[in-house]
Scaffold this active site. Structure first.
Site, PDB file in Angstrom:
ATOM      1  N   ARG A 186      -6.367   1.655 -14.886  1.00 35.75           N
ATOM      2  CA  ARG A 186      -6.504   2.505 -13.698  1.00 35.75           C
ATOM      3  C   ARG A 186      -7.207   3.847 -13.976  1.00 35.75           C
ATOM      4  O   ARG A 186      -8.049   4.262 -13.183  1.00 35.75           O
ATOM      5  CB  ARG A 186      -5.138   2.734 -13.048  1.00 35.75           C
ATOM      6  CG  ARG A 186      -4.482   1.442 -12.542  1.00 35.75           C
ATOM      7  CD  ARG A 186      -3.257   1.708 -11.692  1.00 35.75           C
ATOM      8  NE  ARG A 186      -3.614   2.283 -10.410  1.00 35.75           N
ATOM      9  CZ  ARG A 186      -3.553   3.557 -10.108  1.00 35.75           C
ATOM     10  NH1 ARG A 186      -3.091   4.426 -10.975  1.00 35.75           N
ATOM     11  NH2 ARG A 186      -3.930   3.981  -8.926  1.00 35.75           N
ATOM     12  N   GLY A 195       0.771  -1.238   0.000  1.00 32.49           N
ATOM     13  CA  GLY A 195       0.000   0.000   0.000  1.00 32.49           C
ATOM     14  C   GLY A 195       0.797   1.279   0.000  1.00 32.49           C
ATOM     15  O   GLY A 195       0.209   2.366  -0.007  1.00 32.49           O
ATOM     16  N   TYR A 230     -10.438   4.040 -11.709  1.00 33.37           N
ATOM     17  CA  TYR A 230     -10.373   4.904 -10.521  1.00 33.37           C
ATOM     18  C   TYR A 230     -10.339   6.383 -10.861  1.00 33.37           C
ATOM     19  O   TYR A 230     -10.150   7.215  -9.968  1.00 33.37           O
ATOM     20  CB  TYR A 230      -9.091   4.646  -9.711  1.00 33.37           C
ATOM     21  CG  TYR A 230      -8.759   3.227  -9.358  1.00 33.37           C
ATOM     22  CD1 TYR A 230      -9.627   2.452  -8.594  1.00 33.37           C
ATOM     23  CD2 TYR A 230      -7.533   2.677  -9.725  1.00 33.37           C
ATOM     24  CE1 TYR A 230      -9.284   1.159  -8.232  1.00 33.37           C
ATOM     25  CE2 TYR A 230      -7.193   1.387  -9.362  1.00 33.37           C
ATOM     26  CZ  TYR A 230      -8.072   0.627  -8.624  1.00 33.37           C
ATOM     27  OH  TYR A 230      -7.723  -0.638  -8.263  1.00 33.37           O
ATOM     28  N   GLU A 251       4.491  -6.213   2.090  1.00 31.96           N
ATOM     29  CA  GLU A 251       4.145  -6.865   0.822  1.00 31.96           C
ATOM     30  C   GLU A 251       3.687  -5.815  -0.178  1.00 31.96           C
ATOM     31  O   GLU A 251       2.554  -5.832  -0.639  1.00 31.96           O
ATOM     32  CB  GLU A 251       3.099  -7.975   1.039  1.00 31.96           C
ATOM     33  CG  GLU A 251       1.928  -7.555   1.881  1.00 31.96           C
ATOM     34  CD  GLU A 251       0.965  -8.694   2.222  1.00 31.96           C
ATOM     35  OE1 GLU A 251       1.402  -9.840   2.420  1.00 31.96           O
ATOM     36  OE2 GLU A 251      -0.239  -8.400   2.298  1.00 31.96           O
ATOM     37  N   CYS A 262     -15.302   0.322 -27.053  1.00 31.74           N
ATOM     38  CA  CYS A 262     -16.633   0.921 -27.155  1.00 31.74           C
ATOM     39  C   CYS A 262     -17.176   1.190 -25.754  1.00 31.74           C
ATOM     40  O   CYS A 262     -18.210   0.641 -25.339  1.00 31.74           O
ATOM     41  CB  CYS A 262     -17.557  -0.006 -27.935  1.00 31.74           C
ATOM     42  SG  CYS A 262     -16.917  -0.357 -29.569  1.00 31.74           S
ATOM     43  N   GLU A 263     -16.424   1.942 -25.016  1.00 31.63           N
ATOM     44  CA  GLU A 263     -16.754   2.343 -23.645  1.00 31.63           C
ATOM     45  C   GLU A 263     -16.282   3.778 -23.524  1.00 31.63           C
ATOM     46  O   GLU A 263     -15.100   4.049 -23.767  1.00 31.63           O
ATOM     47  CB  GLU A 263     -15.990   1.496 -22.620  1.00 31.63           C
ATOM     48  CG  GLU A 263     -16.427   0.066 -22.496  1.00 31.63           C
ATOM     49  CD  GLU A 263     -17.800  -0.075 -21.862  1.00 31.63           C
ATOM     50  OE1 GLU A 263     -18.154   0.773 -21.016  1.00 31.63           O
ATOM     51  OE2 GLU A 263     -18.505  -1.024 -22.233  1.00 31.63           O
TER      52      GLU A 263
END
Ligand SMILES: *Cc1c(COP(=O)(O)O)cnc(C)c1O
Length: 415
Positions: free
Chosen positions: A310, A230, A314, A272, A341-342
């Site tokens: 991403r 993170g 987001y 991690e 097509c988005e």
């Protein structure tokens, strides 16, 4: 502030593209190794410090091999990720298996490899025992719920699906202790892409306090805490990388105050991380196919959100460099799109860039983690190649691009 540069000139990149057509992801080995060295140096005071690279960030065995050479282990959460670790000669307690909603065969593979098994739920104790048997070393994932604030990607801990409650930790360790398990760890992961160094210090303090309480109450020993991944990266030029020395100093102070005098010293510290290990050192390289001028100005690339989702997922910012035009004014405003097509298939919206022409090369930054790996085949889009810019300057293809034969390979429809 973070200067956004690319590790190749336009001429070098053109030579690479002549051999490997766009789009592709390219990773900078030298920068990955340098960064790995910095992380190890920052935590060299810690007894048994280890980073288990989150395989899902960049699941390529060539990358895992580089990281193994740097002394890192692997954090896996699926059968295929365990195989990737094994193929990269990362085995035994060099693997942290931090899964959730886990199938029995994945626990079996983790146990066969001798991985550290990190349980996501108290009900997984009898599940593991029934299907696989209990290993000698067990870790639990803690979800502090309302006791700790999360951040945007993971959300509020009490609404996250992961981990044990505080009470369940006491019950779970007691159960395992009574069943003869003797080696324990404690894990948490409550934020992703976090840039505040104190967040991580606070997380570790929370875990230190917890193992002190747990070991006192249950008379068990903790070998390690795993503070999760993170650690964020400066996607935007106006952001700064997390100062690892600040994190390290804060943790050291807590260790010296709480753990060292307590009788449970030494306790190892594990991490991690995925993103901060490879994210800034990978680039998505693409070419401009079309320019379009309607209600807005569009630049259409030969890459799409299947190569890097991403921004679409987001609204994430990814910096864009146009090699050869670095010095030009960024006085044009474009939406930089892919071909799905988005309508959310956009790498950037209203982005200031130098004037762009069809055929220009476009480099999208910070695509080294959660980039290629989040790819998909929607709209019949094929996954691109992955290249490694090796420390000696040569380029090696470490995964070929998919072909339509790959796309049809799983289809049993008769000819
Ligand atoms: C995704 C994940 C990581 C890595 O997260 P980064 O943000 O890439 O550092 C580590 N551990 C677990 C359990 C994860 O799910």
């Amino acid at each position: 502030m973070t200067e956004k540069t690319v590790p190749f000139t336009k001429e070098q990149l053109t030579a690479i593209i002549n051999k490997f057509p766009t789009p592709f992801h390219i990773y900078d080995e030298r920068a990955i190794r340098e960064n790995a060295g910095k992380l190890k140096k920052a935590f060299e005071w810690v007894p048994g410090f280890k980073e288990f690279f989150a395989v899902k960030a960049t699941p390529n065995p060539y990358i895992l091999k580089i990281l193994r050479e740097e002394g890192f282990g692997a954090d896996c959460s699926s059968y295929a990720e365990l195989l990737l670790a094994e193929k990269s000669s990362i085995i035994g307690e060099e693997i942290m298996f931090s899964s959730n909603d886990t199938p029995a065969d994945e626990y079996a593979k983790a146990k066969e490899l001798g991985a550290i098994i990190n349980l996501d739920d108290i009900s997984h104790i009898p599940f593991l025992e029934k299907h696989v048997g209990l290993p000698e070393l067990v870790c639990f994932r803690y979800n502090p719920g309302p006791l700790k604030a999360g951040n945007a990607i993971i959300g509020h801990p009490e609404e996250a699906k992961y981990g044990f409650t505080r009470e369940q930790l006491f019950d779970g360790y007691k159960l395992l202790r009574d069943k003869g398990v003797r080696r324990f760890g404690l894990h948490t992961m409550v934020a992703s892409n976090e840039l505040d160094p104190n967040y991580f210090v606070d997380t570790v303090i929370m875990l230190y306090d917890l193992i002190l309480e747990l070991s006192g109450a249950l008379d068990i020993n903790f070998e390690f805490i795993n503070m999760g991944g993170g650690i964020g990266i400066p996607y935007r030029p106006d952001q700064d990388a997390v100062d690892l020395d600040v994190v390290s100093r804060g943790i050291r102070k807590a260790y010296d105050e709480k753990i060292r005098p307590s009788g449970i010293h030494p306790v190892k510290l594990f991490m991690e991380n995925g993103r901060m290990i490879t994210g800034p050192y990978g680039y998505l390289v693409s070419r401009v196919l079309h320019k379009k001028n309607t209600y807005k100005q569009y630049v259409g690339l030969d890459a799409c959100m299947a190569n890097l989702m991403r921004p679409a997922l987001y609204g994430a910012y990814h910096h864009i460099t146009v090699p050869g035009k670095e010095k030009m004014d960024r006085n044009c405003v474009y939406d930089v799109t892919g071909s799905l097509c988005e309508n959310n298939d956009k790498f950037a919206i209203d982005r200031n860039l130098p004037g762009i022409e069809v055929g220009d090369i476009v480099v999208i930054h910070d695509a080294g983690a959660h980039g290629y790996s989040m790819g998909f085949n929607y709209n019949g889009k094929l996954r691109s190649a992955e290249l490694l810019l090796q420390s000696d300057g040569s380029v090696r293809q470490i995964r070929r691009a998919e072909t339509v034969d790959d796309y049809f390979a799983t289809l049993d429809f008769p000819d």
